[in-house]
Write an enzyme that holds these catalytic residues in place. Structure first.
Site, mmCIF file in Angstrom:
data_model
loop_
_atom_site.group_PDB
_atom_site.id
_atom_site.type_symbol
_atom_site.label_atom_id
_atom_site.label_comp_id
_atom_site.label_asym_id
_atom_site.label_seq_id
_atom_site.Cartn_x
_atom_site.Cartn_y
_atom_site.Cartn_z
ATOM 1 N N ALA A 55 0.832 -1.206 0.000
ATOM 2 C CA ALA A 55 0.000 0.000 0.000
ATOM 3 C C ALA A 55 0.865 1.254 0.000
ATOM 4 O O ALA A 55 1.107 1.881 1.045
ATOM 5 C CB ALA A 55 -0.952 -0.016 1.193
ATOM 6 N N SER A 57 0.667 3.653 -3.128
ATOM 7 C CA SER A 57 0.031 4.715 -3.927
ATOM 8 C C SER A 57 -1.141 5.369 -3.197
ATOM 9 O O SER A 57 -1.832 4.734 -2.409
ATOM 10 C CB SER A 57 -0.502 4.142 -5.246
ATOM 11 O OG SER A 57 0.515 3.543 -5.974
ATOM 12 N N TRP A 90 -5.685 2.003 -5.162
ATOM 13 C CA TRP A 90 -5.185 1.018 -6.138
ATOM 14 C C TRP A 90 -4.472 -0.152 -5.485
ATOM 15 O O TRP A 90 -3.459 -0.612 -6.011
ATOM 16 C CB TRP A 90 -4.185 1.623 -7.126
ATOM 17 C CG TRP A 90 -4.494 2.905 -7.785
ATOM 18 C CD1 TRP A 90 -3.847 4.070 -7.622
ATOM 19 C CD2 TRP A 90 -5.510 3.142 -8.771
ATOM 20 N NE1 TRP A 90 -4.389 5.039 -8.435
ATOM 21 C CE2 TRP A 90 -5.422 4.485 -9.138
ATOM 22 C CE3 TRP A 90 -6.499 2.334 -9.359
ATOM 23 C CZ2 TRP A 90 -6.263 5.055 -10.080
ATOM 24 C CZ3 TRP A 90 -7.331 2.895 -10.286
ATOM 25 C CH2 TRP A 90 -7.206 4.245 -10.633
ATOM 26 N N ARG A 143 -7.322 -21.139 -39.474
ATOM 27 C CA ARG A 143 -8.212 -20.221 -40.194
ATOM 28 C C ARG A 143 -7.776 -20.078 -41.654
ATOM 29 O O ARG A 143 -6.596 -19.808 -41.928
ATOM 30 C CB ARG A 143 -8.166 -18.845 -39.502
ATOM 31 C CG ARG A 143 -8.974 -17.784 -40.176
ATOM 32 C CD ARG A 143 -10.434 -18.001 -39.956
ATOM 33 N NE ARG A 143 -11.244 -16.943 -40.540
ATOM 34 C CZ ARG A 143 -12.558 -17.004 -40.634
ATOM 35 N NH1 ARG A 143 -13.213 -18.064 -40.172
ATOM 36 N NH2 ARG A 143 -13.229 -16.011 -41.158
ATOM 37 N N GLN A 187 2.155 -13.866 -45.995
ATOM 38 C CA GLN A 187 3.391 -13.292 -45.454
ATOM 39 C C GLN A 187 3.118 -12.268 -44.338
ATOM 40 O O GLN A 187 3.861 -12.196 -43.355
ATOM 41 C CB GLN A 187 4.180 -12.627 -46.585
ATOM 42 C CG GLN A 187 5.581 -12.243 -46.141
ATOM 43 C CD GLN A 187 6.344 -11.546 -47.246
ATOM 44 O OE1 GLN A 187 5.820 -10.615 -47.880
ATOM 45 N NE2 GLN A 187 7.545 -11.976 -47.503
ATOM 46 N N GLU A 222 3.461 -0.622 -10.770
ATOM 47 C CA GLU A 222 4.860 -0.757 -10.307
ATOM 48 C C GLU A 222 5.798 0.160 -11.108
ATOM 49 O O GLU A 222 6.929 -0.199 -11.439
ATOM 50 C CB GLU A 222 5.288 -2.217 -10.325
ATOM 51 C CG GLU A 222 4.332 -3.030 -9.449
ATOM 52 C CD GLU A 222 4.896 -4.274 -8.828
ATOM 53 O OE1 GLU A 222 6.127 -4.436 -8.810
ATOM 54 O OE2 GLU A 222 4.083 -5.066 -8.325
ATOM 55 N N THR A 241 5.147 3.465 -14.090
ATOM 56 C CA THR A 241 4.731 3.534 -15.498
ATOM 57 C C THR A 241 5.970 3.435 -16.402
ATOM 58 O O THR A 241 7.114 3.571 -15.946
ATOM 59 C CB THR A 241 4.045 4.888 -15.782
ATOM 60 O OG1 THR A 241 5.012 5.924 -15.518
ATOM 61 C CG2 THR A 241 2.819 5.103 -14.912
ATOM 62 N N SER A 242 5.710 3.274 -17.700
ATOM 63 C CA SER A 242 6.829 3.245 -18.661
ATOM 64 C C SER A 242 7.644 4.543 -18.580
ATOM 65 O O SER A 242 8.867 4.531 -18.717
ATOM 66 C CB SER A 242 6.296 3.086 -20.087
ATOM 67 O OG SER A 242 5.922 1.750 -20.304
HETATM 68 C C1 LIG Z 1 -4.635 -2.378 -11.563
HETATM 69 C C2 LIG Z 1 -3.698 -1.577 -10.725
HETATM 70 C C3 LIG Z 1 -3.113 -2.154 -9.612
HETATM 71 C C4 LIG Z 1 -2.261 -1.412 -8.799
HETATM 72 N N1 LIG Z 1 -1.734 -1.988 -7.670
HETATM 73 C C5 LIG Z 1 -1.029 -1.231 -6.799
HETATM 74 C C6 LIG Z 1 -0.611 -1.761 -5.535
HETATM 75 O O1 LIG Z 1 -0.818 -2.943 -5.234
HETATM 76 N N2 LIG Z 1 0.026 -0.937 -4.673
HETATM 77 C C7 LIG Z 1 0.286 0.362 -4.962
HETATM 78 O O2 LIG Z 1 0.856 1.039 -4.124
HETATM 79 N N3 LIG Z 1 -0.086 0.903 -6.158
HETATM 80 C C8 LIG Z 1 -0.742 0.142 -7.072
HETATM 81 N N4 LIG Z 1 -1.156 0.675 -8.270
HETATM 82 C C9 LIG Z 1 -0.884 2.080 -8.560
HETATM 83 C C10 LIG Z 1 0.114 2.302 -9.685
HETATM 84 O O3 LIG Z 1 1.407 1.964 -9.249
HETATM 85 C C11 LIG Z 1 -0.025 3.760 -10.143
HETATM 86 O O4 LIG Z 1 -1.261 3.843 -10.837
HETATM 87 C C12 LIG Z 1 1.119 4.189 -11.033
HETATM 88 O O5 LIG Z 1 2.312 4.284 -10.294
HETATM 89 C C13 LIG Z 1 0.837 5.529 -11.715
HETATM 90 O O6 LIG Z 1 0.396 6.479 -10.796
HETATM 91 P P1 LIG Z 1 -0.916 7.365 -11.120
HETATM 92 O O7 LIG Z 1 -1.980 6.408 -11.494
HETATM 93 O O8 LIG Z 1 -1.142 8.247 -9.979
HETATM 94 O O9 LIG Z 1 -0.522 8.185 -12.410
HETATM 95 P P2 LIG Z 1 0.254 9.586 -12.401
HETATM 96 O O10 LIG Z 1 1.428 9.505 -11.524
HETATM 97 O O11 LIG Z 1 -0.731 10.664 -12.169
HETATM 98 O O12 LIG Z 1 0.743 9.650 -13.910
HETATM 99 C C14 LIG Z 1 -0.105 10.033 -14.991
HETATM 100 C C15 LIG Z 1 0.729 10.003 -16.266
HETATM 101 O O13 LIG Z 1 1.800 10.958 -16.168
HETATM 102 C C16 LIG Z 1 3.043 10.318 -16.362
HETATM 103 N N5 LIG Z 1 4.059 10.945 -15.517
HETATM 104 C C17 LIG Z 1 3.985 11.185 -14.188
HETATM 105 N N6 LIG Z 1 5.111 11.762 -13.758
HETATM 106 C C18 LIG Z 1 5.923 11.858 -14.831
HETATM 107 C C19 LIG Z 1 7.236 12.365 -15.034
HETATM 108 N N7 LIG Z 1 7.986 12.864 -14.044
HETATM 109 N N8 LIG Z 1 7.742 12.338 -16.290
HETATM 110 C C20 LIG Z 1 7.024 11.823 -17.312
HETATM 111 N N9 LIG Z 1 5.783 11.333 -17.176
HETATM 112 C C21 LIG Z 1 5.238 11.360 -15.959
HETATM 113 C C22 LIG Z 1 2.790 8.869 -15.970
HETATM 114 O O14 LIG Z 1 3.758 8.003 -16.545
HETATM 115 C C23 LIG Z 1 1.399 8.661 -16.520
HETATM 116 O O15 LIG Z 1 1.447 8.396 -17.869
HETATM 117 C C24 LIG Z 1 -1.967 -0.074 -9.133
HETATM 118 C C25 LIG Z 1 -2.543 0.503 -10.267
HETATM 119 C C26 LIG Z 1 -3.415 -0.232 -11.062
HETATM 120 C C27 LIG Z 1 -4.029 0.422 -12.263
#
Ligand SMILES: Cc1cc2nc3c(=O)[nH]c(=O)nc-3n(C[C@H](O)[C@H](O)[C@H](O)COP(=O)(O)OP(=O)(O)OC[C@H]3O[C@@H](n4cnc5c(N)ncnc54)[C@H](O)[C@@H]3O)c2cc1C
Length: 383
Positions: free
Chosen positions: A124, A126, A159, A272, A283, A367, A369-370
């Protein structure tokens, strides 16, 4: 790095594959449709040692190492991505408690997590306003001197995977003012049924639907001083180290999903027929299959390298980020091609291709984002 698995790694991989084929795969569509993994599946993983693969046998783990763990996650993900992420997070939590916790904490929680019959390990970190930037978290923990140094947690998490069936949450909370950012965060072990903790309704998600994803609310949630994991204000490092290992798990999950999509595409393409021949003879389809295979094998090697570096005690943060970035983006491309190869049928629930694409989609998000993986990789390139 060894390119062929050791005897132990092969045994773990075979065990996971056999369980995945016999028990998990036949349930995968149902797990997705009902958004629930049967308890028997989690118990089965536990009985085979797959919930604590890289945890010492002294505390109930299989002690098989990080490479065996990565191979096992791939096999389970090939059958069901929801089951794989559940397995992956519980392994990550068990490893973190064993590595950073006291012997008493490890004894208290890890054997339960390894068995799989007492609930899951959950991570926990996020919050609604702090995902990519967890240093901005606002959940607090304040010490209550009048109660022998208990900590009282207030705030909310968002999340949290597996949270509806948690044995224990590792919870990060602010123990210094917000200005201290990542240097004022500590880490606590909170039981799934702790008073003052409310587990919210699972999100209605696009994919990995069998793995519950829940919000948590802490309202005067009291834990003893002994619930702190690691040192006060050092929690952020624990999160980052655990996530490095977790990224190997997610790269493996992505590879497993992509392997399933490729295997089903090959079968379909042989069967198919269009224009008087199996579509595999065209191809354009052959090239897709070749690109899918190439991406999967490259991702596998990157993931194995990161796991091997972890297992041999080398720094592996950059390698885990590279593996996670490449494997997750490849899985989306592979699964997208799989839907295309299946034509109109790929767009229906009658074939698993659409589920694989929905499941793969999250692997570039959780874990880290890209974009965050690219920050980690670029930081090391520019150092
Ligand atoms: C199905 C699911 C399961 C999850 N499980 C867990 C869990 O078990 N425990 C836990 O703690 N969290 C969990 N998460 C949370 C997850 O790790 C976050 O959703 C993730 O880290 C992205 O955070 P955010 O959603 O707040 O997006 P944001 O941080 O708001 O990002 C939004 C966008 O902006 C981009 N961005 C943000 N900052 C930058 C930067 N400095 N430079 C360039 N781009 C940037 C991001 O890459 C993204 O594309 C889970 C999420 C999902 C969807």
């Amino acid at each position: 790095m060894r390119l062929s698995p050791s005897e132990t790694q092969t045994l773990v991989q075979r065990t996971a594959r056999e369980f995945a084929e016999r028990v998990v795969r036949p349930l995968a569509a149902d797990i997705d449709a009902k958004a629930r993994i049967p308890d028997a599946v989690v118990r089965g993983l536990g009985e085979l040692g797959l919930l604590a693969v890289n945890v010492s046998p002294d505390v109930g783990g299989a002690g098989a190492g990080a490479v065996a763990y990565a191979l096992a996650v791939q096999e389970i993900a090939r059958a069901c991505a929801s089951t794989a992420v559940t397995m992956s997070v519980t392994n990550m939590v068990g490893e973190a408690i064993t590595h950073f916790g006291t012997p008493a904490q490890a004894r208290h929680y890890v054997a339960d997590l390894a068995r799989g019959d007492a609930g899951l390990g959950c991570f926990a970190l996020s919050e609604a306003g702090a995902g990519s930037d967890p240093g901005a978290m606002t959940t607090t923990a304040r010490r209550d001197g009048s109660h022998g140094g208990d900590w009282v947690l207030d705030g909310a998490k968002q999340w949290i995977s597996g949270g509806s069936a948690a044995r224990v949450f590792i919870v990060w909370a602010r123990t210094r003012p917000i200005e201290a950012a990542s240097k004022g965060i500590s880490c606590f072990l909170v039981d799934g049924n702790a008073a003052g903790l409310r587990v919210g309704r699972p999100e209605d998600k696009m994919g990995v639907r069998g793995s519950s994803t829940v919000p948590l609310e802490f309202s005067g949630c009291r834990v003893p001083a002994s619930a702190m994991l690691g040192a006060e204000n050092e929690g952020f490092k624990i999160a980052m180290m655990a996530l490095d290992g977790g990224r190997i798990g997610i790269s493996s999950q992505a590879i497993g999903i992509a392997r399933a999509a490729l295997e089903e595409s090959v079968r379909y393409a042989k069967d198919r027929r269009t224009f008087g021949a199996p579509i595999a003879e065209h191809q354009a389809i052959k090239w897709k299959l070749a690109d899918m295979q190439t991406r999967i094998e490259a991702a596998h090697l990157l993931s194995m390298r990161a796991a091997w570096m972890k297992e041999t005690g080398r720094a592996f943060s950059r390698e885990a980020a590279i593996a996670k970035l490449f494997a997750s983006e490849s899985a989306i491309a592979v699964c997208n091609d799989a839907v295309q190869i299946h034509g109109g049928y790929g767009y229906t629930r009658d074939f698993a291709a659409e589920r694989h694409l929905r499941d793969a989609r999250v692997t570039t998000i959780y874990e880290g984002t890209s974009e965050i993986q690219r920050l980690v990789i670029a930081r090391s390139a520019l150092a």
